[in-house]
Structure formats: structure tokens, C-alpha cells
Design an enzyme around this catalytic site. Structure first.
Site, PDB file in Angstrom:
ATOM      1  N   LYS A 221       6.176   1.041  13.234  1.00  0.00           N
ATOM      2  CA  LYS A 221       4.905   0.323  13.113  1.00  0.00           C
ATOM      3  C   LYS A 221       4.852  -0.883  14.053  1.00  0.00           C
ATOM      4  CE  LYS A 221       2.666   2.765  10.051  1.00  0.00           C
ATOM      5  NZ  LYS A 221       1.386   3.415  10.377  1.00  0.00           N
TER       6      LYS A 221
ATOM      7  N   ARG B 133      -3.406  17.787   9.286  1.00  0.00           N
ATOM      8  CA  ARG B 133      -2.687  19.059   9.338  1.00  0.00           C
ATOM      9  C   ARG B 133      -3.171  20.049   8.285  1.00  0.00           C
ATOM     10  NH1 ARG B 133       3.346  16.860   9.061  1.00  0.00           N
ATOM     11  NH2 ARG B 133       2.281  15.503   7.574  1.00  0.00           N
TER      12      ARG B 133
ATOM     13  N   SER C  47      -1.455   0.043  11.523  1.00  0.00           N
ATOM     14  CA  SER C  47      -0.045  -0.291  11.389  1.00  0.00           C
ATOM     15  C   SER C  47       0.232  -0.580   9.911  1.00  0.00           C
ATOM     16  CB  SER C  47       0.306  -1.489  12.274  1.00  0.00           C
ATOM     17  OG  SER C  47       1.663  -1.836  12.167  1.00  0.00           O
TER      18      SER C  47
ATOM     19  N   SER D 201      -7.057  12.060   3.603  1.00  0.00           N
ATOM     20  CA  SER D 201      -6.747  11.340   2.361  1.00  0.00           C
ATOM     21  C   SER D 201      -6.519   9.859   2.651  1.00  0.00           C
ATOM     22  CB  SER D 201      -5.495  11.936   1.686  1.00  0.00           C
ATOM     23  OG  SER D 201      -4.349  11.749   2.513  1.00  0.00           O
TER      24      SER D 201
ATOM     25  N   GLY E  66      -5.448  11.625  10.434  1.00  0.00           N
ATOM     26  CA  GLY E  66      -4.985  11.342   9.081  1.00  0.00           C
ATOM     27  C   GLY E  66      -6.151  11.111   8.140  1.00  0.00           C
TER      28      GLY E  66
ATOM     29  N   TYR F 160      10.891   2.670   9.263  1.00  0.00           N
ATOM     30  CA  TYR F 160       9.430   2.564   9.169  1.00  0.00           C
ATOM     31  C   TYR F 160       8.904   1.366   9.947  1.00  0.00           C
ATOM     32  CZ  TYR F 160       4.806   2.069   6.997  1.00  0.00           C
ATOM     33  OH  TYR F 160       3.460   1.951   6.773  1.00  0.00           O
TER      34      TYR F 160
END
Length: 332
Positions: free
Chosen positions: A190, A64, A172, A42, A39, A186
Site C-alpha cells: 500500500k 474476477r 490505499s 463488493s 474491485g 500489506y
């Protein structure tokens, strides 16, 4: 008698401070180290990569979108401290196929050497009331936020144990410490990272490998901007009770805690309080940390009750406003 007790307490605290460094892990040296950030194209991930690069690390960015990766690479390379540093970009979906993730990690290690630090920052957030969320949303978030951290970690852990050195970071969220309205999908994904991290830390600590779980608050990133588009009113109002952090600030703290081998990484006073309140059976890096948690628990629990009351009040007000609006619409 009181003076004797006070003297004993002071002596005990001083002893803890003296012994604490002896049981704390040796800091990881970043100059020349190989840091993998998933990730990393950004947001917090990119800022973590920049922070590590500033300290002399070699970086592998995993995400990705190839275009975003290349743009992030250019930004990171501006912060080099020597001409030997390298930023490697790999485009892969870290939650789809473990074998593919394992292969790209092997490629990165062949080019930049064994992974010294892995930062699992790939993730996303979707919010909504429990009954309004599609079942596929729960599956998607568990896949990205949980399995998207399991796969890269599984790919590096054997080499780290063999070398007797390594850091694994799970990013997290404060929503992974406290379940909030609108975050049933969500928060659960986490919270899962916490269980993974605690069990993994117990397994790898004898091999001098340390795990860090970071709990950032709302952070000014593209992900937050996208999340805010669909947030329920209640979730938005609760979120507004705390300030939004800069990703650079969050990244600096995460990198600092990971280097030191701290299990918990929190931001600001709210983050410190939440980490103390939710420490439970989590490992501690030093005796001092454990002592601080014991001493502050009662006070922080009292403060937390006021927060929880405030959140419940927000939810009730929104429900009453919604019901009043429905009655008005029916009578109009």
C-alpha cells in the site's frame, strides 16, 4: 508591533483563501461521465460505483467473480437517476496480464466512451508476523495491491492525456501511511501506491489529469471480515484503538475528493491527522491545504507520539503474556 504582525498574518491568510480557488483544479462533472471501478463487486468499490451512479455516471465494474459482478450490477441499477445510464460488467484479473487488462478497458471505452475516472479498488490484505509469512505472500500482495493498480491506470492514461481530462484514484489504506505490527507484507504494497501516485501526478498534471490517493481506515467490508480471521493478537488490539467505518461513508468521501482533484483523501479526524503528518513532499490541491499542514504539523506529531507509545505498549504486553504462557506450559 504585535498588532501589526497579527494584521499582516490575517491579511496573508485571507489572501491565500482568495488565491486558492484560482490554482485548484476544475471539478469533474459526473453526469454522463464514464467511471471504471476495479474491485467493484463488493465493499468500498461497489459503494463508490453506487455513489457515482447516483450522480449520473455510467459505470464499468471490473472484478474476477462474475456472479458477484452481476449481483452488484443489480444493486447499483436501483440508484439510477435517468433511463440512459448503463452498468457494464467485465470479469478479469487486473494483476495477471496487462494486455488482457488493456483489451477489456478498450472494450469498455468502445461501449461507454472514454474513461473519465478510474478507481483502483482491487486489493486484499493478509497479516502475520514477518517471519511467519511465506515469501509468496509478499509477492501476491504486491501483485494484487500494486500491479493491480498499475495495469488499469496504464491502460487509460494515454487517452486521458490526449483529452486533457481525467481522474485516477488509488485506494490505499491507513496502513499505507503507517507501518503496523503484522502488516509487513500489506503495508509495503500500500505504501508503494503513494510513490506511484506522486510520480504520476507530476507527469499528468500539465494535462489536467489529477490523481487521488485514498487512505481509508478499517471499513466494514467482506475483506475486513476475512482479514480478521488470521490477524495476530497485537494487530487486532492496535486496530481496535480506532472505530470501523461504513463503506458508504468512505465511498462518499473518496468520490468527493476525486471530483475536486484532491491528492489526499482521508476519513475522520484520525485520517486527517495522518495525512497531515505524512504529507512530506506530496502535492497539494490548494495553498490553503498546504498552510493547514504547516500549522498543524507540530501538534499532530505530539499526538502521534502518544499513539506510537500506546502501540509499542500493546506489543510488549502481548509478548510478555506469550512468554508467561510458554513458561507455564513447560512447568505444567
Amino acid at each position: 508591533m504585535l498588532l501589526l504582525a497579527a494584521a499582516f498574518l490575517v491579511a496573508f491568510v485571507l489572501l491565500l483563501y482568495m488565491v486558492s480557488p484560482l490554482i485548484s483544479p476544475k471539478p469533474l462533472a459526473l453526469p454522463g461521465a464514464h467511471v471504471v471501478v476495479t474491485g467493484g463487486s463488493s465493499g468500498i468499490g461497489k459503494c463508490i460505483a453506487i455513489e457515482c451512479y447516483k450522480q449520473g455516471a455510467f459505470i464499468t465494474l471490473v472484478a474476477r467473480n462474475e456472479d458477484k459482478l452481476l449481483q452488484a450490477k443489480k444493486e447499483i441499477e436501483k440508484h439510477s437517476i435517468n433511463d440512459k445510464q448503463v452498468v457494464l460488467c467485465i470479469s478479469v484479473d487486473v494483476c495477471q496480464d496487462y494486455n488482457q487488462v488493456e483489451n477489456v478497458i478498450k472494450q469498455a471505452q468502445e461501449k461507454l466512451g472514454p474513461v473519465d475516472m478510474l478507481v483502483n479498488c482491487a486489493g486484499m490484505s493478509l497479516s502475520g508476523k514477518f517471519e511467519d509469512l511465506e515469501v509468496s505472500t509478499f509477492e501476491r500482495l504486491m501483485s494484487i495491491n500494486y500491479l493491480g493498480s498499475v495495469y488499469p491506470s496504464r491502460a487509460v492514461i494515454t487517452t486521458m492525456k490526449e483529452r486533457r481530462v481525467g481522474r485516477i484514484v488509488f485506494v490505499s489504506s491507513q496502513a499505507g501511511q503507517l507501518g503496523l505490527f503484522g502488516f509487513t507484507a500489506y503495508s509495503s504494497s500500500k505504501f508503494a501506491l503513494r510513490g506511484l501516485a506522486e510520480a504520476l501526478q507530476m507527469e499528468v498534471k500539465p494535462y489536467n489529469v489529477y490523481v487521488t490517493v485514498a487512505y481509508p481506515p478499517d471499513t466494514d467490508t467482506p475483506g475486513l471480515a476475512e482479514e480478521n480471521k488470521t490477524k495476530p493478537l497485537e494487530t487486532r488490539l492496535i486496530s481496535e484503538t480506532s472505530s470501523v467505518c461504513k463503506p458508504e461513508q468512505v465511498a462518499k468521501q473518496i468520490v468527493k475528493d476525486a471530483i475536486q482533484g484532491n491528492f489526499n483523501s482521508s476519513i475522520g479526524s484520525d485520517g486527517y491527522m495522518l495525512s497531515a503528518l505524512t504529507c512530506g513532499m506530496a502535492p497539494v490541491t490548494s495553498i490553503t491545504e498546504g498552510l493547514q499542514q504547516v500549522v498543524t504539523m507540530g501538534l499532530f506529531r505530539t499526538i502521534a507520539l502518544f499513539y506510537l507509545g500506546s502501540f509499542d505498549s500493546i506489543v510488549r504486553r502481548c509478548m510478555m503474556q506469550r512468554e508467561k504462557s510458554e513458561i507455564t506450559d513447560k512447568t505444567a
